[in-house]
Design a protein around this motif. Structure first.
Motif, mmCIF file in Angstrom:
data_model
loop_
_atom_site.group_PDB
_atom_site.id
_atom_site.type_symbol
_atom_site.label_atom_id
_atom_site.label_comp_id
_atom_site.label_asym_id
_atom_site.label_seq_id
_atom_site.Cartn_x
_atom_site.Cartn_y
_atom_site.Cartn_z
ATOM 1 N N MET A 1 5.042 3.477 -13.239
ATOM 2 C CA MET A 1 4.043 4.537 -13.352
ATOM 3 C C MET A 1 4.517 5.617 -14.318
ATOM 4 O O MET A 1 3.752 6.083 -15.154
ATOM 5 C CB MET A 1 3.800 5.136 -11.960
ATOM 6 C CG MET A 1 2.555 5.972 -11.883
ATOM 7 S SD MET A 1 1.075 4.975 -12.135
ATOM 8 C CE MET A 1 -0.177 6.240 -12.011
ATOM 9 N N ARG A 2 5.773 6.003 -14.211
ATOM 10 C CA ARG A 2 6.292 7.051 -15.079
ATOM 11 C C ARG A 2 6.205 6.637 -16.550
ATOM 12 O O ARG A 2 5.742 7.390 -17.397
ATOM 13 C CB ARG A 2 7.753 7.353 -14.728
ATOM 14 C CG ARG A 2 8.423 8.303 -15.699
ATOM 15 C CD ARG A 2 9.868 8.554 -15.291
ATOM 16 N NE ARG A 2 10.564 9.364 -16.276
ATOM 17 C CZ ARG A 2 11.217 8.866 -17.313
ATOM 18 N NH1 ARG A 2 11.250 7.563 -17.490
ATOM 19 N NH2 ARG A 2 11.823 9.660 -18.168
ATOM 20 N N ALA A 3 6.625 5.406 -16.831
ATOM 21 C CA ALA A 3 6.602 4.930 -18.214
ATOM 22 C C ALA A 3 5.176 4.961 -18.768
ATOM 23 O O ALA A 3 4.930 5.411 -19.887
ATOM 24 C CB ALA A 3 7.159 3.516 -18.290
ATOM 25 N N ARG A 4 4.243 4.507 -17.957
ATOM 26 C CA ARG A 4 2.853 4.467 -18.402
ATOM 27 C C ARG A 4 2.293 5.880 -18.603
ATOM 28 O O ARG A 4 1.592 6.149 -19.570
ATOM 29 C CB ARG A 4 2.033 3.700 -17.354
ATOM 30 C CG ARG A 4 0.562 3.616 -17.638
ATOM 31 C CD ARG A 4 0.253 2.698 -18.785
ATOM 32 N NE ARG A 4 -1.185 2.556 -18.940
ATOM 33 C CZ ARG A 4 -1.770 1.873 -19.896
ATOM 34 N NH1 ARG A 4 -1.033 1.273 -20.808
ATOM 35 N NH2 ARG A 4 -3.065 1.787 -19.972
ATOM 36 N N VAL A 5 2.621 6.771 -17.667
ATOM 37 C CA VAL A 5 2.113 8.145 -17.765
ATOM 38 C C VAL A 5 2.647 8.823 -19.024
ATOM 39 O O VAL A 5 1.914 9.521 -19.726
ATOM 40 C CB VAL A 5 2.476 8.958 -16.502
ATOM 41 C CG1 VAL A 5 2.305 10.444 -16.730
ATOM 42 C CG2 VAL A 5 1.607 8.508 -15.340
ATOM 43 N N ILE A 6 3.924 8.575 -19.331
ATOM 44 C CA ILE A 6 4.488 9.193 -20.539
ATOM 45 C C ILE A 6 3.781 8.657 -21.774
ATOM 46 O O ILE A 6 3.458 9.402 -22.704
ATOM 47 C CB ILE A 6 6.012 8.944 -20.605
ATOM 48 C CG1 ILE A 6 6.695 9.814 -19.547
ATOM 49 C CG2 ILE A 6 6.566 9.254 -21.986
ATOM 50 C CD1 ILE A 6 8.171 9.573 -19.408
ATOM 51 N N ASN B 1 -6.851 18.996 -14.358
ATOM 52 C CA ASN B 1 -7.959 18.146 -14.801
ATOM 53 C C ASN B 1 -7.481 17.044 -15.736
ATOM 54 O O ASN B 1 -7.970 15.913 -15.676
ATOM 55 C CB ASN B 1 -9.019 18.984 -15.518
ATOM 56 C CG ASN B 1 -10.133 19.378 -14.568
ATOM 57 O OD1 ASN B 1 -10.289 18.763 -13.525
ATOM 58 N ND2 ASN B 1 -10.885 20.378 -14.941
ATOM 59 N N ILE B 2 -6.556 17.389 -16.627
ATOM 60 C CA ILE B 2 -6.033 16.387 -17.559
ATOM 61 C C ILE B 2 -5.308 15.294 -16.772
ATOM 62 O O ILE B 2 -5.466 14.107 -17.031
ATOM 63 C CB ILE B 2 -5.104 17.048 -18.601
ATOM 64 C CG1 ILE B 2 -5.935 17.916 -19.546
ATOM 65 C CG2 ILE B 2 -4.324 15.994 -19.378
ATOM 66 C CD1 ILE B 2 -5.136 18.714 -20.530
ATOM 67 N N TYR B 3 -4.566 15.726 -15.761
ATOM 68 C CA TYR B 3 -3.841 14.775 -14.912
ATOM 69 C C TYR B 3 -4.822 13.854 -14.177
ATOM 70 O O TYR B 3 -4.662 12.641 -14.156
ATOM 71 C CB TYR B 3 -2.985 15.560 -13.918
ATOM 72 C CG TYR B 3 -2.203 14.740 -12.927
ATOM 73 C CD1 TYR B 3 -1.145 13.934 -13.345
ATOM 74 C CD2 TYR B 3 -2.501 14.775 -11.572
ATOM 75 C CE1 TYR B 3 -0.420 13.196 -12.439
ATOM 76 C CE2 TYR B 3 -1.782 14.046 -10.663
ATOM 77 C CZ TYR B 3 -0.736 13.250 -11.099
ATOM 78 O OH TYR B 3 -0.033 12.512 -10.192
ATOM 79 N N ILE C 1 2.645 8.484 -6.940
ATOM 80 C CA ILE C 1 2.729 9.952 -6.890
ATOM 81 C C ILE C 1 4.019 10.415 -7.558
ATOM 82 O O ILE C 1 4.008 11.238 -8.477
ATOM 83 C CB ILE C 1 2.663 10.444 -5.427
ATOM 84 C CG1 ILE C 1 1.253 10.196 -4.865
ATOM 85 C CG2 ILE C 1 3.015 11.922 -5.347
ATOM 86 C CD1 ILE C 1 1.111 10.517 -3.405
ATOM 87 N N ILE C 2 5.139 9.832 -7.146
ATOM 88 C CA ILE C 2 6.430 10.283 -7.680
ATOM 89 C C ILE C 2 6.534 9.969 -9.170
ATOM 90 O O ILE C 2 6.897 10.833 -9.980
ATOM 91 C CB ILE C 2 7.590 9.638 -6.895
ATOM 92 C CG1 ILE C 2 7.604 10.232 -5.482
ATOM 93 C CG2 ILE C 2 8.921 9.865 -7.592
ATOM 94 C CD1 ILE C 2 8.686 9.693 -4.597
ATOM 95 N N GLY C 3 6.174 8.737 -9.537
ATOM 96 C CA GLY C 3 6.292 8.348 -10.945
ATOM 97 C C GLY C 3 5.394 9.156 -11.852
ATOM 98 O O GLY C 3 5.799 9.593 -12.925
ATOM 99 N N SER C 4 4.144 9.375 -11.425
ATOM 100 C CA SER C 4 3.214 10.075 -12.321
ATOM 101 C C SER C 4 3.583 11.543 -12.431
ATOM 102 O O SER C 4 3.487 12.133 -13.508
ATOM 103 C CB SER C 4 1.777 9.917 -11.828
ATOM 104 O OG SER C 4 1.609 10.547 -10.580
ATOM 105 N N GLY D 1 0.822 -1.216 0.000
ATOM 106 C CA GLY D 1 0.000 0.000 0.000
ATOM 107 C C GLY D 1 0.846 1.252 0.000
ATOM 108 O O GLY D 1 0.617 2.165 -0.804
ATOM 109 N N SER D 2 1.875 1.291 0.847
ATOM 110 C CA SER D 2 2.668 2.519 0.917
ATOM 111 C C SER D 2 3.524 2.710 -0.328
ATOM 112 O O SER D 2 3.614 3.822 -0.852
ATOM 113 C CB SER D 2 3.515 2.555 2.185
ATOM 114 O OG SER D 2 4.315 1.398 2.258
ATOM 115 N N VAL D 3 4.125 1.642 -0.855
ATOM 116 C CA VAL D 3 4.960 1.847 -2.053
ATOM 117 C C VAL D 3 4.088 2.183 -3.263
ATOM 118 O O VAL D 3 4.503 2.919 -4.157
ATOM 119 C CB VAL D 3 5.863 0.633 -2.384
ATOM 120 C CG1 VAL D 3 6.858 0.411 -1.279
ATOM 121 C CG2 VAL D 3 5.066 -0.614 -2.672
ATOM 122 N N LEU D 4 2.867 1.669 -3.255
ATOM 123 C CA LEU D 4 1.946 1.981 -4.353
ATOM 124 C C LEU D 4 1.642 3.477 -4.356
ATOM 125 O O LEU D 4 1.736 4.148 -5.386
ATOM 126 C CB LEU D 4 0.659 1.169 -4.176
ATOM 127 C CG LEU D 4 -0.297 1.024 -5.355
ATOM 128 C CD1 LEU D 4 0.393 0.348 -6.514
ATOM 129 C CD2 LEU D 4 -1.514 0.213 -4.943
#
Lengths: 450, 310
Positions: B188-193, B213-215, B126-129, B118-121
């Motif tokens: 998360m970062r890869a997916r967000v990009i 809003n887009i985020y 947050i950091i990755g996105s 839960g905490s790493v998720l």
């Protein structure tokens, strides 16, 4: 409500208003290389394009893939900022004339007035209310209806989103507005609570159109809106777009590679080649008397049921040259069937020609350019150099290219070639509102047309 | 699908569909699809049984006082084999009830995996996105930090943290969280990009919607699939890693934790007292297996290539 006022005020607006003026727009992408990512050149996707879109008309922007038409479409809609020139929104006809005077005038007073005008009308300089006004009035429909709809949103959220963003409606009022928009594009209330994947391609494109209509814009940029659809569905969407335009006085910028579509839809046509305008004018005029060999080639390549039997479709030959180093003179001269010695033959043409003849190309060691028209080609052996020189003097190369050669001298392993220096070919007027960037006078070249 | 206009449809009363109902139907369809894979069903059943055991532990066995997570000690009944009355799975060298350890160990494993994953998720997402969405300098800085963490082998890093902070269950959780958040930030970062460059983001920009809003509406809802699959797999993995750390002596001695029990029972295996290690070991195995089965099933069901069909 709000919408009613919008519609009534629209009728009052002058019909000859220019919705959007594109002036000398350039979009150059830097090419970076090496460890330090230094810029070694630019891909000139769009390289100085100007045209107007007037209220209620359709401008067709056509060209092969890679000619920069989609990039230009994105610049016009404000999705990406041009690296040069500007896109101006909401000018009257008189103001556009003033803008052109100011752009041509370099004086300090003119620059000051221009800066003031740009703050109010140049789309990448707009702020606050003016920015919102532009964003509301310029919408876009994309080619891929699947990719342009958020897969996790329902139709009511997708189509209602613009209304939410501008706080035009909420709750039941929003639902009713969305239903009315859906009905205008041939869908209905029962489609409200569905996901995009539950629709066919044509229906999805209708949803995209409904979203674009939600804010009652002046202009919609249509980026290949029918290219991904079946022919029968294509026709339905085109009819829908046509009817919407008639009812609402919409202006369209129709970006496409499909000339048949443009023939039916567009009032005016702009053909682009390698980031520049090759020809522009009224659609009928351009189709009847095309002035640029490129336009002629595009029209010849267009399949048409009315064609004479036995007439073969003519495909354009050759590849589009690298937009990082566009050809000199006329950019189309490398593929042009009626090119003259004045069309911009240059050293790169020799290199391109060498690339297709492998044996000689392998012997090429380097090219020392003085400029685009003058260079020494170094070869590994003197024989290879002599070989090239004699080929360049023979009729193995295009006659026009040979005539443009001013000097071919062999010294050691190097061949110095020098072509006639010519300026870039500018657009010239061929008739009322009809421009083409070609040196050939149509009366001379009619035999070259098919 | 094509809706043919028909008189019956026109006459029929309008169905009052709602966004909520449609979304519930979608959840139901998705669940049905996930459960169409037998391996996933087996995994789910094991997970449900484990969760039930963990939740109902105080009712299944009388909690040890004062600390129910400590193994009870019955010095009158040490080294009892399985089947002994009152000690169904036998007892340890110190008279600890193996069944008690198995049941309360499930409760510990559940706590461990929920807290850590839960905490790493949350942190990773947050950091990755943000790194992916905002990009630029922020992305550079965050990703270099992530690179530093990634350059150290997971287990060794956790070992080092746990060794420095001292052997305790809380420190193992902290160590696991420290090594795992980077993986989530990366995914998360890869997916967000990827999502950021999709056309519906352009479509939202064309409308003039705000970045926030887009985020929130476009980027985040479409970015969770890969991390959710990873989280499911890691629900199993953290228990395995925690057991490994406990086994090599970084766990708290005497607690009802599967890794500790295996570690403490191993001395008896040579003398034929197999039960003290085997039953907790079996639980670790089942726990890891179940989450891997479900995680793989989820991955197949949520595969972006087949996503368009839902």
């Amino acid at each position: 409500m709000n919408a009613m006022n919008d519609v009534s005020s629209k009728v009052d607006r002058r019909a000859d208003d220019v919705v959007l003026a594109v002036r000398n727009v350039k979009k150059h992408y830097p090419i970076r290389e090496g460890v330090f990512q230094s810029v070694v050149g630019h891909v000139k996707a769009v390289d100085g394009v100007s045209f107007d879109i007037r209220r209620g008309e359709t401008v067709g922007l056509v060209g092969e893939s890679g000619c920069g038409k989609s990039t230009l479409g994105r610049c016009v809609s404000g999705l990406s900022d041009p690296t040069g020139g500007g896109v101006y929104f909401g000018l009257s006809k008189a103001e556009v004339a003033r803008l052109d005077t100011l752009l041509a005038d370099g004086s300090a007073a003119a620059q000051a007035e221009l800066a003031q005008m740009e703050r109010r009308h140049r789309i990448d300089r707009l702020e606050g209310a003016a920015q919102r006004h532009f964003r509301r009035n310029c919408q876009m429909v994309f080619q891929d209806s699947f990719a342009s709809l958020n897969p996790r949103q329902l139709v009511i959220d997708i189509v209602g989103r613009p209304l939410r963003v501008y706080r035009e409606a909420s709750g039941d009022a929003l639902t009713e507005r969305v239903v009315s928009l859906l009905e205008q594009v041939g869908l209905g209330r029962h489609h409200l609570y569905r996901f995009p994947h539950q629709f066919s391609g044509g229906q999805r494109q209708r949803i995209s159109i409904a979203r674009a209509l939600a804010l009652d814009p002046d202009l919609i940029v249509l980026d290949e809106p029918t290219s991904a659809l079946d022919v029968s569905v294509q026709a339905q969407i085109l009819n829908l777009l046509y009817e919407l335009q008639r009812d609402r006085g919409l202006a369209y910028l129709f970006v496409t590679h499909d000339l048949s579509v443009v023939h039916h839809m567009a009032d005016r046509l702009v053909t682009m080649y390698l980031g520049r305008v090759a020809e522009s004018g009224d659609t009928n005029t351009v189709f009847e008397t095309p002035q640029h060999p490129y336009t002629r080639a595009l029209i010849a390549a267009k399949p048409d049921l009315n064609d004479d039997e036995g007439r073969t479709m003519q495909a354009l030959e050759g590849r589009v040259p690298d937009p990082a180093r566009p050809p000199q003179g006329c950019r189309f001269h490398t593929r042009c069937a009626v090119a003259t010695p004045m069309c911009g033959w240059e050293v790169d043409d020799v290199v391109r020609w060498l690339e297709s003849s492998k044996g000689v190309f392998d012997a090429l060691e380097g090219v020392d350019r003085t400029n685009a028209f003058d260079a020494a080609l170094r070869f590994s052996s003197e024989a290879a150099a002599r070989n090239l020189a004699s080929t360049l003097r023979s009729d193995a190369i295009p006659a026009a290219m040979q005539q443009a050669l001013e000097d071919v001298t062999v010294s050691g392993g190097a061949v110095r070639v020098r072509f006639r220096e010519v300026p870039e070919v500018e657009l010239t007027e061929r008739g009322p509102g009809h421009h083409a960037a070609c040196l050939i006078n149509p009366s001379h070249s009619s035999s070259g047309a098919n | 699908m094509v809706d043919l206009p028909s008189p019956s449809r026109a006459a029929a009363p309008v169905v009052r569909d709602s966004a909520f109902r449609v979304r519930m139907r979608r959840v139901r369809d998705l669940t049905a699809q996930i459960l169409s894979n037998p391996a996933t069903v087996i995994g789910s059943v094991i997970i449900l049984a484990m969760f039930a055991m963990a939740i109902f532990a105080p009712w299944l066995t009388a909690p040890n006082t004062p600390d129910p997570y400590q193994m009870p000690r019955d010095w009158a009944a040490t080294r009892m084999p399985p089947g002994t009355p009152g000690y169904l799975l036998g007892t340890t060298n110190e008279g600890g009830d193996v069944l008690y350890g198995v049941i309360w160990g499930a409760r510990m494993s559940l706590q461990l995996s929920l807290v850590v994953v839960g905490s790493v998720l949350v942190i990773g997402c947050i950091i990755g996105s943000l790194a992916g969405f905002i990009g630029g300098k922020l992305d550079e800085i965050l990703m270099r930090i992530v690179d530093v963490f990634l350059s150290i082998p997971e287990l060794i890093f956790a070992l080092a943290i746990a060794a420095v902070l001292g052997p305790s269950f809380g420190n193992i959780m902290f160590a696991l969280a420290m090594v795992m958040w980077v993986k989530y930030a990366r995914i998360m970062r890869a997916r967000v990009i990827q999502i950021k460059n999709s056309e519906y983001i352009d479509a939202a920009r064309i409308i003039g919607d705000s970045k926030l809003n887009i985020y929130l509406r476009d980027i985040l809802p479409n970015s969770f699939t890969p991390v959710m699959v990873q989280a499911t797999l890691d629900m199993g993995n953290v228990v395995l890693i925690a057991a490994t750390l406990s086994f090599i002596g970084l766990g708290e001695a005497g607690i009802a934790e599967w890794g500790v029990l295996v570690s403490e029972g191993q001395a008896g295996i040579a003398s034929g007292r197999w039960w003290a290690s085997t039953f907790p070991g079996l639980m670790i195995f089942l726990w890891g297996l179940a989450f891997n089965l479900v995680g793989d099933g989820l991955r197949d069901a949520l595969d972006p290539r087949t996503e368009s069909s839902r």
